[in-house]
Design an enzyme around this catalytic site. Sequence first.
Site, PDB file in Angstrom:
ATOM      1  N   VAL A  60      81.565 -30.376  16.231  1.00 26.54           N
ATOM      2  CA  VAL A  60      82.126 -29.138  15.875  1.00 26.54           C
ATOM      3  C   VAL A  60      81.060 -28.091  15.349  1.00 26.54           C
ATOM      4  O   VAL A  60      81.596 -27.237  15.698  1.00 26.54           O
ATOM      5  CB  VAL A  60      83.047 -29.622  14.422  1.00 26.54           C
ATOM      6  CG1 VAL A  60      84.490 -30.660  14.616  1.00 26.54           C
ATOM      7  CG2 VAL A  60      82.382 -29.750  13.206  1.00 26.54           C
ATOM      8  N   TYR A  61      79.867 -28.757  15.573  1.00 27.98           N
ATOM      9  CA  TYR A  61      78.911 -27.515  14.908  1.00 27.98           C
ATOM     10  C   TYR A  61      78.903 -26.383  16.471  1.00 27.98           C
ATOM     11  O   TYR A  61      78.660 -26.803  17.175  1.00 27.98           O
ATOM     12  CB  TYR A  61      77.497 -28.113  14.480  1.00 27.98           C
ATOM     13  CG  TYR A  61      76.921 -29.204  13.402  1.00 27.98           C
ATOM     14  CD1 TYR A  61      78.162 -28.888  11.980  1.00 27.98           C
ATOM     15  CD2 TYR A  61      76.218 -29.932  13.031  1.00 27.98           C
ATOM     16  CE1 TYR A  61      78.543 -30.124  11.320  1.00 27.98           C
ATOM     17  CE2 TYR A  61      76.260 -30.752  12.200  1.00 27.98           C
ATOM     18  CZ  TYR A  61      77.347 -30.749  11.482  1.00 27.98           C
ATOM     19  OH  TYR A  61      77.124 -31.402   9.953  1.00 27.98           O
ATOM     20  N   SER A  62      78.955 -25.471  16.106  1.00 28.31           N
ATOM     21  CA  SER A  62      78.935 -24.288  17.177  1.00 28.31           C
ATOM     22  C   SER A  62      79.916 -25.149  18.615  1.00 28.31           C
ATOM     23  O   SER A  62      79.207 -24.526  19.665  1.00 28.31           O
ATOM     24  CB  SER A  62      77.773 -23.582  17.734  1.00 28.31           C
ATOM     25  OG  SER A  62      77.016 -23.175  16.856  1.00 28.31           O
ATOM     26  N   GLU A  63      81.113 -25.510  17.745  1.00 33.41           N
ATOM     27  CA  GLU A  63      82.155 -25.932  19.075  1.00 33.41           C
ATOM     28  C   GLU A  63      80.814 -26.525  19.863  1.00 33.41           C
ATOM     29  O   GLU A  63      81.503 -26.287  21.382  1.00 33.41           O
ATOM     30  CB  GLU A  63      82.578 -24.360  19.241  1.00 33.41           C
ATOM     31  CG  GLU A  63      83.644 -23.994  18.382  1.00 33.41           C
ATOM     32  CD  GLU A  63      83.894 -22.591  19.042  1.00 33.41           C
ATOM     33  OE1 GLU A  63      83.392 -21.967  20.203  1.00 33.41           O
ATOM     34  OE2 GLU A  63      83.583 -21.929  18.439  1.00 33.41           O
ATOM     35  N   LYS A  89      79.182 -36.265  15.048  1.00 32.02           N
ATOM     36  CA  LYS A  89      80.212 -37.449  14.116  1.00 32.02           C
ATOM     37  C   LYS A  89      81.528 -36.435  14.690  1.00 32.02           C
ATOM     38  O   LYS A  89      82.153 -35.738  16.057  1.00 32.02           O
ATOM     39  CB  LYS A  89      80.185 -36.224  12.769  1.00 32.02           C
ATOM     40  CG  LYS A  89      79.024 -36.479  12.098  1.00 32.02           C
ATOM     41  CD  LYS A  89      78.878 -35.256  10.858  1.00 32.02           C
ATOM     42  CE  LYS A  89      77.615 -35.426  10.482  1.00 32.02           C
ATOM     43  NZ  LYS A  89      77.183 -34.016  10.860  1.00 32.02           N
TER      44      LYS A  89
END
Length: 337
Positions: A60-63, A89
């Site tokens: 999910v970090y910066s999609e 993750k």
Amino acid sequence: MKYNLLGNTGLKVSELCLGTMTFGGKGMWTSIGTLPQEEVDLLVKKSVDAGINFIDTANVYSEGLSEQLTGQSIRNLGLHRDDLVLATKVRGKMGDGPNQIGLSRKHILQQADESLKRLNTDYIDLYQIHGYDALTPLEETLSALDNLVQSGKVRYIGCSNLAAWQIMKALGISAREHLAKFVSLQAYYTIAGRDIEHEIVPLLADQQLGLMVWSPLAGGLLSGKYGRHTAPEDGRRINFDFPPVDKEKAFDVIEIMREIATSKGITIPQVALSWLLHQPSVTSVIIGAKRNDQLEDNLKAVASKLSADELARLDEVSKPASIYPGWMIARQGADRK
């Protein structure tokens, strides 16, 4: 740089882990960091040169862009993949569809493949669930994770942001069903927020799980820029006031940290990181940075040793209030040690 075993495994990870939340910058993550590839490469190189072999990211970090930049950096720098321990993750929302979120078998298996593509690798060393999914049975989640381990796409599995009872329930299911079990927890832990010491730290010791610490500087509050009467005009806490912190108590802690830092000729962040490195439950502390000088400062924490007296002062000012049943267990158990 020291290397610690990750939980009850033979895998050695550096005591500092490079966090990648500042890589990229899309959507809500722009408030955390917007580092482009060139600057990412500089941070990764400096970290590896300092002895870090552990890198943590998330889909999910910066999609997904953080994973992509991390994988590209490994290639750009000519690093040997097998010399690194790559962690990522799964759980967060990765699309608009109803199944583009959570810990269902469908989402986990799809996202593992997507992460492998973005990281440009054929295996993930540590694959972690990013939180709890109340809609998916743990049996389904753990079975899917076990499939990934058996297939060779994942080496170890871990969890993040779970309650003690959720971790223990998962470990019990894995034991009963002969599935791969969690070897580590990634959790928020800082001298300004010691909540996990109530239930989670004793569980980790009992079950021999490793602990990866996120946000060790309490979202920038322990950066040295904040105090009871001082605050920067701009900064992460100004734009993104997270994680929640009892600021009045934190300011008391910062005052003691500032005294210790001044006397030792080090910085407040180095004191905060060093305190964590002295905690027996901690396997690796995740450090992130927007700038090269921030990373350099954090890396020096491994050499910033605290004396027994300094640790005692820090413990006293930051000690969490005892809560039930902890205080009753301590009272009743005093004669059975």
